[in-house]
Structures are given as structure tokens and as C-alpha cells.
Design a protein around this motif. Structure first.
Motif: not given
Length: 383
Positions: A1-28
């Protein structure tokens, strides 16, 4: 978890993110916030098998099973370890200007907007008016910004300068990053404030640079953590090394100097003066934690509660966190900025008992950069 966002890696190696994306830190691919986890498919990350991920203040780093590194988010100071295109709007300057409690950033940032002369007056009341006017200018800027952005800071991009180097771990800090290769060598990039990059100076690095003092002393690193202008790492022998800002004893190197620019060994002992073999280190904002292989927990610095100041400056006696004397701080007079043992606490005593494993059902599984179903069954049938 970061300051205002979080991310996880699944067992298949996929990445999911959520939270604040004001600086593009979600990668979406934009700056929109995400209230719930959403898979990152930009930049080809969907086809990669991600092994681990780390979230910093406003950036994110992912390491694949092939040893490649992808980074995204606010690239200021060089935290992404790669070149990048600027934001469509000056989001990084807006963020820096709003960091009122972060003097170092304010000193490095260019002013976004010159305040009108009538807002700047000599007396204390005028200073407050000037600050309010500056805040309004920043808020106006943010209010006029779009959530769409074409900058590749919003998209996972590979750090090309690390080609040929197999990276196995990463740690994203406040404004610097640490990367670990398979041979135990450590690389750093980003802001060099406090000496947190470990290169012997305070210079920023736009691309990852190997910390040569560790290599010269043949110290192999197995785990590391980047915090706010401070870094810590554990060697293969269980020794702890730290560098960066030493303010209020936050990295366990005492309180005599304000910064350490190369990795230094942290003295870590039990109450009986036996050396502690470290298993984990974690750096925060104003303190850090060291976990011993025996389950003991050691605190460097401290977070102020009930109106007290952060750090060890407010500690009048050299005692453990719960009040008992600690060999790391046994002078009995004042805090010395060394690690303090948390007594009557052991992390292994608080682990859940092992549960019987349940066989998993077969499902789609990633193989490198593509997916097949039941690959092993097909190979067996063909043979």
C-alpha cells in the motif's frame, strides 16, 4: 500500500490497483480514482507475469518473473528510473506546492503562480493571507485539470536501463526507489535528499545506480525498504544496514548527524547483548521497524501520540517501548537514536495456526506472455 493507493498481485501474475490516481499511480492510463480493484492492462502488463509490486507515495513499481521492472506514476526526482513524457497539466508541481509540511520539496519546486503584490504584507496577519492566496491558486489549478492524460507516467513502462539485469525485488519510497537483483546487489534512483540513495552524496539519480559501497564490502542484500528520505536493508548474514536521514533516530544510527549518505551497519542486540539476526525491515515516515529472526520487534525513531512530537527527542529515559531497560539504549539518561526493543511481544506467537491445504480447482494459468488451458493435459495426451 502507498500513501493514497494500493495494488495487489494475483496468483496468475495479474495486477489490480485502486485508490487515488491523481498522479497516474494506478497505471490505468489516466488520473481517475478507483474505488475498487481494477486490473492494469495498459503498457502490456496484462501479458506479463508479475512477481511482486511496491507502492510509493505517488508511484508504483512492478517486477515480473523474467526479472523485468515496470514503473508508473509521478516521475519527479527520477523515482520511475526511466525517462517519461510530461503530464498534459502540471500535476507534479501542483502536488509539490500543496506539500506544506514538506520543506524539501517546496525548496526544490518552482512556484506555480506568483502571488499578487497586495496579498503579500509584512505583518503576521499578512503572511496568513499570502498563504491562503497561494493555496487558492493551487486549488484553482487542480480544479482546472483533466482526469485524462496522455503522459506515459500514467502507464506501466519498462525500465530499459536494467536490460540484462535480473531484478527480483523492489521498494518504492516517498521520492526514491530501491531495486534488488538476483545476485544481492542493490540499485537506487530518485531524490537523494538525506543521502537516501546510498551513493555518498545528495544528488538525485534519474536512472537506477548500483550502490557500490555494498559491492566493495561484499555485502549481499536479501531484503530492503525505502521510506521518506531513508533506506534500510538486510544482508544474507542477517545484519541490518541503513542510510539517509537520521533525524530523531529514525534509522537506528544515533542522533549525532543529520544524514548518512552510504550504508552503515546498525547495532542490534538483545538485552543480554547477544546480536540479533534480522529477518525484515520496514521504513515509514518518521520511524522504522526491524523484525528479528527470533520474532522480536525493534523500533527506530517513533510516531508521536497524544500531542507528543515524532521521534525519540521526547524520550527522557533510555528504556524499551514498554518501559524496561534495553541493552541497545542502556545509558539510563536520554534517547540515543538506537533501536529499542518492544518487550513482551513476539510476532511468531501471534501467527495463525497452519490450516490444512485445500486442493485448488484447475483454471486458466499464465505461461510467460500467453495463456493456455490444461496445457499439461494436452502435452500428456499427445505423448
Amino acid at each position: 500500500a502507498g500513501e493514497l493507493h494500493s495494488a495487489v498481485v494475483t496468483s496468475d501474475g495479474d495486477v489490480f490497483s485502486w485508490g487515488d490516481g491523481f498522479c497516474g499511480q494506478l497505471g490505468q492510463g489516466d488520473k481517475r480514482p478507483q474505488p475498487s480493484p481494477k486490473q492494469i492492462t495498459k503498457g502490456g502488463l496484462e501479458d506479463e507475469v508479475v512477481q511482486n509490486i511496491s507502492c510509493g507515495s505517488r508511484h508504483t513499481i512492478a517486477v515480473t518473473e523474467d526479472g523485468e521492472v515496470y514503473s508508473w506514476g509521478l516521475g519527479h526526482f527520477g523515482v520511475l528510473g526511466r525517462s517519461f513524457t510530461p503530464f498534459d497539466y502540471d500535476a507534479d508541481a501542483a502536488v509539490e506546492g500543496l506539500a506544506g509540511d514538506d520543506a524539501e520539496i517546496g525548496e526544490l519546486a518552482e512556484p506555480i503562480q506568483q502571488l499578487p503584490a497586495e496579498d503579500v504584507v509584512a505583518d503576521a496577519e499578512g503572511d496568513v493571507d499570502a498563504m491562503a492566496a497561494e493555496l487558492r491558486a493551487h486549488l484553482d489549478l487542480i480544479g482546472n485539470m483533466t482526469l485524462e492524460d496522455s503522459s506515459d507516467q500514467c502507464i506501466p513502462m519498462k525500465i530499459e536501463s536494467l536490460d540484462g539485469i535480473r531484478i527480483v525485488g523492489s521498494s518504492a519510497g516517498h521520492r526514491h526507489s530501491l531495486l534488488l537483483d538476483e545476485d544481492g546487489a542493490l540499485y537506487s534512483c530518485g531524490s537523494g535528499l538525506g543521502g537516501c540513495l546510498g551513493h555518498g552524496d545528495l544528488q538525485a539519480q534519474m536512472h537506477p545506480m548500483k550502490i557500490m559501497s555494498l559491492v566493495d564490502e561484499r555485502i549481499r542484500i536479501i531484503q530492503m525498504s525505502a521510506g521518506v528520505d531513508m533506506s534500510m536493508a538486510i544482508s544474507s548474514k542477517g545484519a541490518v544496514y541503513s542510510w539517509g536521514s537520521t533525524k530523531e533516530g529514525r534509522i537506528g544510527l544515533g542522533m549525532q548527524t543529520s544524514q548518512v549518505a552510504t550504508p552503515q551497519k546498525v547495532d542490534l542486540f538483545h538485552a543480554s547483548n547477544r546480536p540479533v539476526v534480522a529477518a525484515d525491515v520496514e521504513c515509514g515516515y518518521v520511524h522504522s521497524l526491524i523484525v528479528g529472526l527470533d520474532g522480536t520487534l525493534h523500533v527506530c525513531g517513533g510516531v508521536g501520540i497524544d500531542g507528543e512530537a515524532d521521534g525519540q527527542a521526547n524520550v527522557k529515559t533510555s528504556q524499551d517501548v514498554d518501559g524496561s531497560t534495553n541493552a541497545n539504549n542502556a545509558s539510563g539518561k536520554e534517547a540515543n537514536g538506537r533501536p529499542r526493543l518492544v518487550s513482551d511481544f513476539n510476532i511468531w506467537h501471534r501467527q495463525l495456526e497452519p490450516q490444512e491445504e485445500i486442493a485448488k480447482k484447475e483454471k486458466y494459468r499464465k505461461y510467460g506472455k500467453y495463456e493456455v488451458r490444461g496445457r499439461s493435459k494436452m502435452l500428456h495426451r499427445d505423448s
